[in-house]
Design a protein around this motif. Structure first.
Motif, PDB file in Angstrom:
ATOM      1  N   TYR A  72       3.148  -4.843   8.560  1.00 11.76           N
ATOM      2  CA  TYR A  72       3.892  -4.039   9.537  1.00 11.76           C
ATOM      3  C   TYR A  72       4.746  -4.939  10.444  1.00 11.76           C
ATOM      4  CZ  TYR A  72       4.658  -1.148  13.696  1.00 11.76           C
ATOM      5  OH  TYR A  72       5.230  -0.478  14.761  1.00 11.76           O
ATOM      6  N   GLU A 101      -4.580   2.280   4.390  1.00 11.47           N
ATOM      7  CA  GLU A 101      -3.383   2.047   5.212  1.00 11.47           C
ATOM      8  C   GLU A 101      -3.774   1.733   6.646  1.00 11.47           C
ATOM      9  OE1 GLU A 101      -0.957   5.502   4.803  1.00 11.47           O
ATOM     10  OE2 GLU A 101      -0.706   5.243   2.639  1.00 11.47           O
ATOM     11  N   TYR A 102      -4.788   2.420   7.147  1.00  7.99           N
ATOM     12  CA  TYR A 102      -5.368   2.201   8.481  1.00  7.99           C
ATOM     13  C   TYR A 102      -4.421   2.553   9.620  1.00  7.99           C
ATOM     14  CZ  TYR A 102      -8.623  -0.033   5.421  1.00  7.99           C
ATOM     15  OH  TYR A 102      -9.510  -0.272   4.402  1.00  7.99           O
ATOM     16  N   THR A 103      -3.347   3.290   9.317  1.00  6.07           N
ATOM     17  CA  THR A 103      -2.416   3.711  10.346  1.00  6.07           C
ATOM     18  C   THR A 103      -2.947   4.950  11.052  1.00  6.07           C
ATOM     19  OG1 THR A 103      -1.216   4.974   8.679  1.00  6.07           O
ATOM     20  CG2 THR A 103      -0.376   2.773   9.198  1.00  6.07           C
ATOM     21  N   THR A 151      -6.002   6.626   7.921  1.00 10.44           N
ATOM     22  CA  THR A 151      -6.140   6.749   6.475  1.00 10.44           C
ATOM     23  C   THR A 151      -6.702   5.479   5.867  1.00 10.44           C
ATOM     24  OG1 THR A 151      -4.210   8.187   6.475  1.00 10.44           O
ATOM     25  CG2 THR A 151      -4.893   7.294   4.348  1.00 10.44           C
ATOM     26  N   LYS A 188      -6.101  -8.886   0.443  1.00  8.49           N
ATOM     27  CA  LYS A 188      -6.387  -7.490   0.805  1.00  8.49           C
ATOM     28  C   LYS A 188      -7.669  -7.022   0.214  1.00  8.49           C
ATOM     29  CE  LYS A 188      -4.360  -2.956   1.194  1.00  8.49           C
ATOM     30  NZ  LYS A 188      -3.230  -2.110   1.003  1.00  8.49           N
ATOM     31  N   GLU A 247      -2.479  -5.087   6.448  1.00  7.23           N
ATOM     32  CA  GLU A 247      -1.551  -4.011   6.798  1.00  7.23           C
ATOM     33  C   GLU A 247      -0.814  -4.291   8.105  1.00  7.23           C
ATOM     34  OE1 GLU A 247      -0.644  -1.473   4.837  1.00  7.23           O
ATOM     35  OE2 GLU A 247      -1.925  -2.456   3.362  1.00  7.23           O
TER      36      GLU A 247
END
Length: 200
Positions: A191, A153-155, A150, A200, A187
């Motif tokens: 985490y 978020e890049y998750t 996404t 950011k 991000e």
């Protein structure tokens, strides 16, 4: 210097080589030279597919007296000298033709072989997607050779695995890769550490 690939990245390679004082610069592209004016199947409001001199080619022409681009050309062999250093590239001219199904194919033109002396080659051809063995090894979901992550978020579907840049969005400009690289670093830091002071 020889640049293989006719797109924006290739143009940037040409400009960089010029600014680094290359003795000569040539850019190989697989497509034919664009026409000087719009053709029948390229009507407004489509983007005009016409010949132009971007900044890199203007600089090359000013320095060497000619456009550095070679059209409809295919590299067939890269040759090293006895010490393993790049010596030359072998090429052949190509013809772009429609097949019976109406799709374009490239065919070699016999007798158009040429040898180009070279000391440095930049390969600036299209990005075809992420390397699937690595993606599969981690169990990360992908679509159309792009990692499913996404934006912002890049998750990914795997806890602790992030993706950004071309691997996530597909072939794009370096400014997007830099932008997403900064954002994904934020991000990942958040985490790992619970919060982040990274920009950011």
């Amino acid at each position: 210097v020889i640049v293989i690939g006719g797109g924006d990245t290739g143009a940037d390679c040409v400009a960089t080589a010029l600014r680094q004082k290359a003795k000569s610069v040539v850019q190989f592209g697989k497509h034919p030279k664009l026409p000087d004016t719009r053709v029948g199947d390229n009507m407004w409001p489509e983007q005009p597919y016409v010949f132009s001199l971007d900044y890199a080619y203007e600089e090359a022409q000013a320095k060497f007296g000619e456009d550095p681009r070679q059209y409809s050309i295919q590299t067939t062999k890269i040759v090293a000298d006895k010490n393993g250093k790049l010596k030359e590239l072998h090429t052949i001219q190509m013809e772009k033709v429609k097949n019976e199904q109406g799709k374009f194919e490239f065919h070699e033109i016999p007798g158009t072989e040429k040898v180009w002396p070279a000391q440095l080659v930049f390969i600036a051809i299209g990005f075809e997607g992420t390397e699937q063995p690595l993606v599969k090894h981690f169990g990360v979901d992908s679509k159309n050779n792009r990692i499913d992550a996404t934006y912002g978020e890049y998750t990914t579907n795997v806890e602790g695995v992030f993706a950004a840049g071309d691997a996530r969005r597909g072939q794009s400009l370096i400014v997007w890769a830099i932008n997403e690289g900064r954002q994904v670093a934020h991000e990942v830091d958040r985490y790992l550490m619970g919060s982040s002071v990274l920009p950011k």
